[in-house]
Design an enzyme around this catalytic site. Structure first.
Site, PDB file in Angstrom:
ATOM      1  NE  ARG A 179      10.010  20.109  21.594  1.00 25.41           N
ATOM      2  CZ  ARG A 179       9.005  20.757  22.166  1.00 25.41           C
ATOM      3  NH1 ARG A 179       8.689  21.965  21.717  1.00 25.41           N
ATOM      4  NH2 ARG A 179       8.331  20.226  23.157  1.00 25.41           N
ATOM      5  CB  SER A 228      10.546  14.690  24.042  1.00 23.89           C
ATOM      6  OG  SER A 228       9.556  15.144  24.940  1.00 23.89           O
ATOM      7  CD  GLU A 298      11.913  17.211  21.415  1.00 22.46           C
ATOM      8  OE1 GLU A 298      12.006  17.784  22.513  1.00 22.46           O
ATOM      9  OE2 GLU A 298      10.827  16.906  20.896  1.00 22.46           O
TER      10      GLU A 298
END
EC number: 1.3.1.98
Length: 310
Positions: A179, A228, A298
């Site tokens: 990520r 998320s 995130e």
């Protein structure tokens, strides 16, 4: 033109500026959360010249700015953003296929590339089916599944950074992680080349259908979310940690930790950024207390003290 207009104001009212300018634009109109106060200016730039001129002026004048895609990984503060929100328009939303590669503008949707690959009997993008957002956002956060990432498809990426100009980077020049990527906060992704490979169309279809079914069964896709909220810590699942702590269904105002997946906070109607932040802080505190894990965001925060440019 006002006599004392700032360089930024002068640029935005110039008839030659190739973009669409919206002063005091509610960011709730531009995020999948449907949450967010007004940006001082929301500007959709339609060409490279408009983009470079705008971010150069912002950098020179010290005006805060942030580039966004379709707002699928963003939480904007209720008080808005006292700067310029830059969105990529016309010239950045095209895709084409040449010599075994997709040439995609950063403002194009990731789903458009996934579907085009499927129509051409090409593989390598099945992991991204059902993923919202733009190519640029997917590259910046190295979007992917548990086992596959968009970084594995990247041949080159073209970016622009104030003071550095246009740069064309090879995929292996970029540091990719879970990520994350090594693009600078003030570096705007403009376009990329993505490698594809010939594949059995029935295998591609089966993988896409399986991935989409898994998302539909495990994620609240029908409700407004940012995707998320937290990154999975190494060796653990945020969703599982939240589930074990009995936090699913916890609500604050119009926001609620999804009963379907604990790492999604949904807008059940009328949720504010403050509602979402309250739940985010509650989850972080409980996980820290129970497991000694400091969860990392995130979702990108805009208009908060810890919000970052780029």
């Amino acid at each position: 033109m006002a006599r004392h207009a700032s360089p930024l104001q002068s640029l935005l009212v110039d008839d030659r500026f190739d973009g669409d300018v919206y002063p005091n634009e509610p960011m709730s109109r531009h995020t999948t959360y449907r949450i967010g106060g007004p940006a001082r200016f929301f500007v959709r730039v339609n060409s490279v010249g408009a983009l470079t001129g705008l971010v150069d002026v912002c950098a020179t004048e010290g005006v805060p700015w942030v580039a966004v895609g379709r707002g699928s990984n963003v939480l904007v503060a209720d008080g808005g953003f006292a700067g310029v929100v830059v969105a990529l328009g016309r010239d950045f939303r095209t895709t084409r296929f040449e010599d075994g590669r997709f040439l995609a503008g950063a403002g194009a949707s990731l789903s458009s590339v996934v579907q085009d690959a499927f129509r051409r009997n090409l593989g390598g993008f099945e992991f991204a089916v059902g993923t919202p957002g733009t190519i640029g956002g997917a590259l910046r956060m190295n979007a992917g599944s548990r086992d596959e990432w968009i970084s594995s498809r990247v041949v080159t990426v073209t970016t622009y950074r104030p003071g550095r100009g246009l740069m064309r980077l090879r995929g292996d020049d970029i540091a990719w992680g879970y990520r994350t990527s090594s693009f600078a906060p003030d570096e705007v992704i403009l376009e990329c080349e993505l490698a594809a490979e010939e594949a059995d169309p029935f295998v591609v279809r089966d993988k896409m259908e399986a991935n989409l079914a898994r998302r539909q069964q495990s994620q609240p896709l029908s409700e407004p979310t940012c995707g998320s909220v937290f990154k999975n810590p190494e060796g653990a699942s945020v969703g599982r940690l939240i589930d074990e702590l009995g936090l699913k269904g916890t609500a604050c105002g119009g926001a609620c930790i999804s009963p379907l997946h604990g790492n999604f906070i949904v807008n059940r109607g009328g949720a504010t950024a403050a509602d979402v932040r309250t739940l985010m802080d509650h989850v972080r505190a409980r996980v820290q207390e129970a497991h000694g894990i400091d969860l990392a965001y995130e979702v990108r925060l805009v208009g908060f003290d810890e919000g970052a440019r780029g």
